[in-house]
Design a protein around this motif. Structure first.
Motif, PDB file in Angstrom:
ATOM      1  N   LEU A 241       3.668 -24.897  26.087  1.00 23.07           N
ATOM      2  CA  LEU A 241       4.046 -23.532  25.724  1.00 23.07           C
ATOM      3  C   LEU A 241       5.329 -23.109  26.429  1.00 23.07           C
ATOM      4  CD1 LEU A 241       0.528 -21.877  25.955  1.00 23.07           C
ATOM      5  CD2 LEU A 241       1.688 -22.684  23.908  1.00 23.07           C
TER       6      LEU A 241
ATOM      7  N   LYS B 182       8.124 -25.444  23.179  1.00 19.20           N
ATOM      8  CA  LYS B 182       7.494 -24.529  22.220  1.00 19.20           C
ATOM      9  C   LYS B 182       7.970 -24.710  20.781  1.00 19.20           C
ATOM     10  CE  LYS B 182      10.157 -21.083  24.492  1.00 19.20           C
ATOM     11  NZ  LYS B 182      10.093 -19.862  25.215  1.00 19.20           N
ATOM     12  N   GLN B 183       9.033 -25.483  20.553  1.00 15.89           N
ATOM     13  CA  GLN B 183       9.499 -25.755  19.193  1.00 15.89           C
ATOM     14  C   GLN B 183       8.966 -27.076  18.639  1.00 15.89           C
ATOM     15  OE1 GLN B 183      11.029 -23.452  17.437  1.00 15.89           O
ATOM     16  NE2 GLN B 183      10.867 -22.158  19.262  1.00 15.89           N
TER      17      GLN B 183
ATOM     18  N   MET C  18       2.782 -28.722  20.657  1.00 16.90           N
ATOM     19  CA  MET C  18       1.957 -27.520  20.476  1.00 16.90           C
ATOM     20  C   MET C  18       0.578 -27.874  19.916  1.00 16.90           C
ATOM     21  SD  MET C  18       3.695 -25.172  21.738  1.00 16.90           S
ATOM     22  CE  MET C  18       3.070 -23.618  21.193  1.00 16.90           C
TER      23      MET C  18
ATOM     24  N   ILE D  70      -3.663 -21.889  19.010  1.00 15.90           N
ATOM     25  CA  ILE D  70      -2.223 -21.830  19.216  1.00 15.90           C
ATOM     26  C   ILE D  70      -1.548 -22.280  17.934  1.00 15.90           C
ATOM     27  CG2 ILE D  70      -0.273 -22.736  20.537  1.00 15.90           C
ATOM     28  CD1 ILE D  70      -2.237 -23.296  22.832  1.00 15.90           C
TER      29      ILE D  70
ATOM     30  N   THR E  45       1.140 -23.797  15.520  1.00 19.30           N
ATOM     31  CA  THR E  45       2.175 -24.824  15.646  1.00 19.30           C
ATOM     32  C   THR E  45       3.390 -24.399  14.831  1.00 19.30           C
ATOM     33  OG1 THR E  45       1.226 -26.051  13.795  1.00 19.30           O
ATOM     34  CG2 THR E  45       0.550 -26.709  16.004  1.00 19.30           C
TER      35      THR E  45
END
Length: 119
Positions: A40, A44-45, A50, A116, A118
């Motif tokens: 995270l 994060k990309q 993720m 979370i 993606t």
């Protein structure tokens, strides 16, 4: 009989993965099962990182819930808590193996849930 476009070696549960993303973020995907929030912050990309962060978070929450619920049962907790923790260890090892192999494959029993998003 399978169509020619289907890969017979690919699991029906395994999701497609970008090989460049998996190669670049393989270590972060592995560490996500120990420190779920690292992807995270660092990647994060990355869809790969993720995804494994989500699996790591699910595993952590299930482990906490099992220890709290099973730990509250008198006498049986001496048997049930170690069994649940052993199961969590097995799931952690499976997740680490999937991440090390560059696969986006859900963990058995808990892997189908998403907490979370993606990218």
């Amino acid at each position: 009989m399978s169509s020619p476009s289907e890969d017979p070696n690919r699991s029906s549960e395994q999701l497609p993965v970008d090989p460049a993303d998996a190669a670049e973020n393989k270590v972060i995907g592995i560490v996500a099962y120990i420190i779920f929030f690292l992807p995270l912050i660092v990647a994060k990309q990355s869809r790969f990182a993720m995804y494994h962060a989500n699996q790591g978070l699910l595993l952590l929450l299930v482990c906490i819930a099992c220890n709290l619920v099973l730990g509250a049962i008198p006498f049986l907790n001496l048997i049930l808590v170690p069994i649940a923790n052993l199961g969590a260890l097995v799931l952690t090892i499976l997740g680490i193996i999937n991440a090390a192999n560059g696969q986006i494959k859900p963990l058995p029993l808990i892997g189908k849930y998403t907490l979370i998003k993606t990218p």
